[in-house]
Enzyme design. Sequence first.
Site, PDB file in Angstrom:
ATOM      1  N   GLU A  49     150.548 -30.699 -30.634  1.00  0.00           N
ATOM      2  CA  GLU A  49     149.610 -31.469 -31.451  1.00  0.00           C
ATOM      3  C   GLU A  49     148.598 -32.108 -30.518  1.00  0.00           C
ATOM      4  O   GLU A  49     148.978 -32.811 -29.579  1.00  0.00           O
ATOM      5  CB  GLU A  49     150.329 -32.601 -32.198  1.00  0.00           C
ATOM      6  CG  GLU A  49     151.112 -32.177 -33.408  1.00  0.00           C
ATOM      7  CD  GLU A  49     151.745 -33.389 -34.088  1.00  0.00           C
ATOM      8  OE1 GLU A  49     151.258 -34.524 -33.878  1.00  0.00           O
ATOM      9  OE2 GLU A  49     152.725 -33.200 -34.818  1.00  0.00           O
ATOM     10  N   ASP A  66     149.419 -45.475 -36.191  1.00  0.00           N
ATOM     11  CA  ASP A  66     149.847 -45.452 -34.793  1.00  0.00           C
ATOM     12  C   ASP A  66     150.161 -46.827 -34.245  1.00  0.00           C
ATOM     13  O   ASP A  66     149.477 -47.811 -34.519  1.00  0.00           O
ATOM     14  CB  ASP A  66     148.770 -44.787 -33.936  1.00  0.00           C
ATOM     15  CG  ASP A  66     148.734 -43.283 -34.159  1.00  0.00           C
ATOM     16  OD1 ASP A  66     149.807 -42.661 -34.012  1.00  0.00           O
ATOM     17  OD2 ASP A  66     147.670 -42.752 -34.514  1.00  0.00           O
TER      18      ASP A  66
END
Lengths: 412, 272
Positions: free
Chosen positions: B56, B67
């Site tokens: 990724e 995040d």
Amino acid sequence: MSAGTADADVRPGYFGPFGGRFVPEALSGALDQLEAAWEAAASDPAFLTELDTLRRQYGGRPTPLYRAGRLSEEAGLEVWLKREDLAHTGSHKLNNVVGQALLARRMGKPRVIAETGAGQHGVATATAAALLGLSCTVYMGAEDCRRQRLNVVRMQLLGATVVPVESGTRTLKDAINEAMRDWVTNVADTHYLIGSAMGPHPFPTLVRELQRVISTEMRAQFAAQAGGLPDAVVACVGGGSNAIGAFADWIPEPAVRLVGVEAAGEGVATGRTAATVSSGREAVLHGSRSLVLVDDEGQVRPAHSVSAGLDYPGVGPEHAWLATSGRAEYVAATDTEALHGFRRTCELEGIIPALEPAHAVGWLLRHGRDHLGEGARAVLNLSGRGDKDVDEVVRVAGWDVGVDRAFRGGEA
Amino acid sequence: MTADPRGPAAVAAAFGRARAEGRAALVAYLTAGYPDPATSRACLAAAAAGGADVIEVGLPFSDPIMDGPVIQAANQAVLDAGVRLDEQLAIARDGLAGAGVPGVAMTYTTVADTRGWTRFADDCAAAGLDGAILPDLPVPEAGPWRAAAGARDLATVFLAASVSTDARLDDIVAASVGWVYAVGLLGVTGVDAVDDAATRILVDRIRARTSTPVAVGIGVRDAGDAARVAGYADGVIVGSALLRAAADGDPAGAAGRVERLVADLRRGVAGG
């Protein structure tokens, strides 16, 4: 022009092309739950009675509508002030907060979290949490904590945990990011009590409906005290909660001009601005599609305003729709114009306004007569009081009001 | 490498190889351009060399709400260094060139949508990427993206969570091409450990609906976590731990540190 609301309902959760629900999957259930809880509560007489009773007996509603004679004279207009500054906690924020806190209790969530810029929404949330016995955490940009120290202490006294946010620009947008991260993590027992007319569906609609009381009262008061309809309703716009509440009942009334005043910061053309409608582009921020200050790669540009409460790079999706559909107009007032509005409201009316609505006053004084016509009847939503702002305003404006003389030899 | 498949076929082949070896696939996340462009290219290549089955490639966003602190800081550092999207995509292309493993972009809706769904799909394909993950784009909002990705033969990975209803899981598995991303906990990346009990139930609910592989990410910190998750999922996704390794010392040594950690994780997904 009633198209504003009719077309808005084509897709659920959308206002024309704006709105939607762009959030991590972890929040899908909580948003569905909130939507269902609000739908049930809005038709539950017991809920509505409790909300109305709290607003009147605890919150100090209805707030007065006041004809500001000396400001009128200076502006060349007939200026009426909707006195949200007189509501409990000192701003319009409690209207929304009490409603959502009751919903949190109804959903069985013992904890609320909130973002705050200037601290008005944080104080209101901490207040409602104390009232209903909920645990409360407020995220506030570290830079805003500094600018709005008084409100930090108020929140702490009310039992809230204030978390200064050090990431990004250390202002409102970063506080929202942190609140979203908290919500993703603690969604099972936590309600994110969003304070502005932004965020994923159903928040923009929910906040509008809870703030609608401003325009409902305003309309009845204006008819009784002035007669007829005003020519214009004017409100400052950051995310847009006070403005959407002040506009809501007037949207289907085309004779009434709706004017949102954004914070131009140092000037829309300088790039150091928070005027999203004027200089933003269509993009997704904080869960919905709206007009946003992003660069050509989608990176969010820092907003700039002397007012921590308007220092936000987005705007609620319904405002984006009202702007692009033409039902409302959005203008901008610079930091300098806002400081002028702040000072003149103090001097001419004996009212210390919050810096946010001082933008609306500043615009009205500078541009109102040209824009609305000599003698036009304008209702300005005075969304909050300015105690929180006095030190920062005097510092930034550099006014010699005598602070140094008063404290000569003292601790200051 | 001879006539490697591209797009969803490449992702399917990667998961298929792992399954044939009797292990879970290892998916490694790295932020493009972090800690600097040259080191980032070397780290992507090192992740492939260390044994990652899929990579990724994070394309930074200023406001990444899924995040935690590690990936936030990496995103901000890349943006602060002025590394823009085209350069990030070029880093992905160069870093993964000849690596023989599929690469999938990982970014936020605002970045992809601002470029334009069709152009974003074109640019991913031109960079040699085989698909994309957009964690804040739920299926009901994803129509234009799925159309653009489908037209370029790109994988579209959607996230599923323990709180997803059955009806939403139906939609998520129907829309997911490549794999279904089961989040290992309710929370953001790089903070807490996988909630195995809840995640195992989620993986089983997804498997009951589809033969598309299910990979678990968020909360996998080390080879031990990877081994445990590999016991009930088809793939294991690791991100923050790799960025920590990349940043933990001299940039010249970053690729070596990443390769060693990936190799360790690879032993983890094979059962420890």
